[in-house]
Design a protein around this motif. Structure first.
Motif, PDB file in Angstrom:
ATOM      1  N   PHE A 195      -0.155  -4.687  -3.477  1.00  0.00           N
ATOM      2  CA  PHE A 195      -1.096  -4.062  -4.400  1.00  0.00           C
ATOM      3  C   PHE A 195      -0.582  -4.128  -5.835  1.00  0.00           C
ATOM      4  CE2 PHE A 195      -1.759  -2.297  -0.260  1.00  0.00           C
ATOM      5  CZ  PHE A 195      -3.124  -2.114  -0.161  1.00  0.00           C
ATOM      6  N   SER A 226      -8.745  -1.545   1.412  1.00  0.00           N
ATOM      7  CA  SER A 226      -8.634  -2.994   1.206  1.00  0.00           C
ATOM      8  C   SER A 226      -8.044  -3.642   2.461  1.00  0.00           C
ATOM      9  CB  SER A 226      -7.750  -3.299  -0.003  1.00  0.00           C
ATOM     10  OG  SER A 226      -8.251  -2.653  -1.163  1.00  0.00           O
ATOM     11  N   VAL A 285       1.674   0.596  -4.877  1.00  0.00           N
ATOM     12  CA  VAL A 285       1.342   1.197  -3.573  1.00  0.00           C
ATOM     13  C   VAL A 285      -0.169   1.328  -3.446  1.00  0.00           C
ATOM     14  CG1 VAL A 285       3.525   2.453  -3.457  1.00  0.00           C
ATOM     15  CG2 VAL A 285       1.524   3.568  -4.464  1.00  0.00           C
ATOM     16  N   SER A 286      -0.633   1.535  -2.225  1.00  0.00           N
ATOM     17  CA  SER A 286      -2.076   1.604  -1.998  1.00  0.00           C
ATOM     18  C   SER A 286      -2.686   2.920  -2.467  1.00  0.00           C
ATOM     19  CB  SER A 286      -2.379   1.409  -0.510  1.00  0.00           C
ATOM     20  OG  SER A 286      -1.811   2.470   0.266  1.00  0.00           O
ATOM     21  N   GLN A 287      -1.879   3.988  -2.497  1.00  0.00           N
ATOM     22  CA  GLN A 287      -2.419   5.307  -2.842  1.00  0.00           C
ATOM     23  C   GLN A 287      -1.552   5.981  -3.918  1.00  0.00           C
ATOM     24  OE1 GLN A 287      -2.469   6.726   1.352  1.00  0.00           O
ATOM     25  NE2 GLN A 287      -4.669   7.087   1.015  1.00  0.00           N
ATOM     26  N   SER A 296      -6.533   2.006   0.089  1.00  0.00           N
ATOM     27  CA  SER A 296      -6.124   1.712   1.465  1.00  0.00           C
ATOM     28  C   SER A 296      -7.232   1.074   2.308  1.00  0.00           C
ATOM     29  CB  SER A 296      -5.615   2.984   2.150  1.00  0.00           C
ATOM     30  OG  SER A 296      -6.650   3.964   2.212  1.00  0.00           O
ATOM     31  N   ASP A 328      -7.093   5.573  -4.187  1.00  0.00           N
ATOM     32  CA  ASP A 328      -6.964   5.172  -2.787  1.00  0.00           C
ATOM     33  C   ASP A 328      -7.522   3.767  -2.595  1.00  0.00           C
ATOM     34  OD1 ASP A 328      -6.743   4.925  -0.087  1.00  0.00           O
ATOM     35  OD2 ASP A 328      -7.908   6.720   0.418  1.00  0.00           O
TER      36      ASP A 328
END
Length: 354
Positions: free
Chosen positions: A67, A57, A83-85, A55, A53
């Motif tokens: 990312f 950031s 992706v962020s996650q 997110s 995770d």
């Protein structure tokens, strides 16, 4: 105006002219990176996914981020590095613990003017969970019952991360504790996985003494024409028919049919009754020859009439617990009731479930 003051005015004008340009050229604040770790997860199988995770950031200027996740081990990968996650997938085959270094870079700004920040840490996956045991059922049977694992069934062990946990057992024998009780065997099953975690459960086997208050014999059969008596559950119809063989002190015309019951051996409180105790007439079917628990009675004529009783199979299965038994399990059963003169009788048998 003299040249000194003229020069001062020119310098001031030049300073004012370049001041806005200097402000415009100040660098933007770098994005702040947060990779959300360190991560510690329980092994969930040979391929274990750990959610990452990033997110948290952000860019102080409010610019959207892109990312890039990077892993640095040969036994793991990020399923979607952009992706962020995403998930970090780690191969736990044959392992009790694995750790991998993972890094995140976040970018803001357009092409050619991108700012970035970075952060990193570890992802650790460990197997700390003991195997799960499933026991054979507890057994109550007469003295002389075959108490081997092959007869009464073995425990099974499952473990999320170890496909083949070691399985063992040890018996503790408790001697007779009074009339009707010969012996109790406490069979402790233990499952041990490759990481050293174990679980144990006890199966109880109770062996009863012959009931001398009533005349008991081994004269109940599922199939006179076959030995041993095998019950194929998948092929069994809606009814189950058992044969009660006549013996010297139990003539079929002396059986009070309305009192007939079927149960597991030594468990007279949980029983089923025939669907119609008068469905069959007494006839010569087999020869009463069994002298020990599990012995078979062959077909033939011994001069004594025998009697069949039909039971609802669903009721028998539920009462005797047949559905959950491993294939090959021997189930001790008894049929019991009263004679027409009011005295008790009891008959034993054994069926092997498949």
């Amino acid at each position: 105006m003299n040249s000194f003051f003229h020069e001062k005015l020119l310098l001031a004008a030049a300073a004012l002219a370049v001041a806005p340009l200097a402000l415009a050229d100040e660098p933007e604040a770098l994005p702040v990176c947060s990779y959300g770790g360190p991560y510690s997860a329980e092994c969930a199988g040979a391929s274990t996914s750990v959610p990452l995770d990033g997110s948290a950031s952000f860019d102080p200027d409010g610019t959207p981020l892109t990312f890039q996740w990077i892993e640095e081990c040969p036994f793991g990968f990020v399923d979607d590095p952009t992706v962020s996650q995403p998930n970090f997938v780690i191969d736990m085959t044959g392992q009790c613990q694995r750790q991998c270094f993972v890094a995140l870079r976040v970018f803001s700004g357009g092409q050619g003017n991108a700012q970035n920040g970075s952060c990193s840490g570890f992802v650790t996956v460990s197997d700390t969970t003991a195997p799960v045991l499933a026991l054979p059922i507890n057994v109550i049977g007469p003295w002389g019952l075959d108490t081997s694992v092959g007869s009464l069934g073995a425990a099974t062990a499952t473990d999320v991360c170890d496909p083949a946990p070691a399985l063992s057992f040890a018996d503790t024998v408790i001697p007779s504790q009074g009339p009707g009780h010969e012996q109790t065997i406490v069979r402790r099953w233990t499952a041990l996985d490759r990481c050293g975690f174990s679980s144990s459960l006890d199966q109880t086997i109770t062996l009863t003494s012959p009931d001398t208050s009533v005349d008991a014999s081994f004269n109940v059969d599922l199939n006179i024409a076959a030995c041993p008596d095998v019950l194929v559950r998948a092929a069994q119809g809606p009814t189950l028919t058992l044969t009660l063989l006549g013996r010297a002190n139990l003539y079929m015309n002396g059986v009070n049919r309305t009192t007939v019951k079927l149960s597991r051996q030594a468990d007279p409180t949980n029983f089923v009754v025939p669907t119609n105790p008068f469905l069959f007439s007494a006839s010569q079917i087999g020869v009463f020859a069994a002298t020990n628990f599990g012995d078979c009675n062959p077909p033939g004529n011994d001069g004594r009439a025998d009697l069949r009783f039909q039971f609802n199979y669903a009721q028998v299965s539920a009462t005797l617990g047949l559905a959950s038994l491993p294939a090959g399990t021997a189930v001790p059963i008894q049929m019991f009731g009263l004679r027409t003169n009011g005295t008790q009788w009891i008959a034993y048998g054994e069926i092997v479930v498949q």
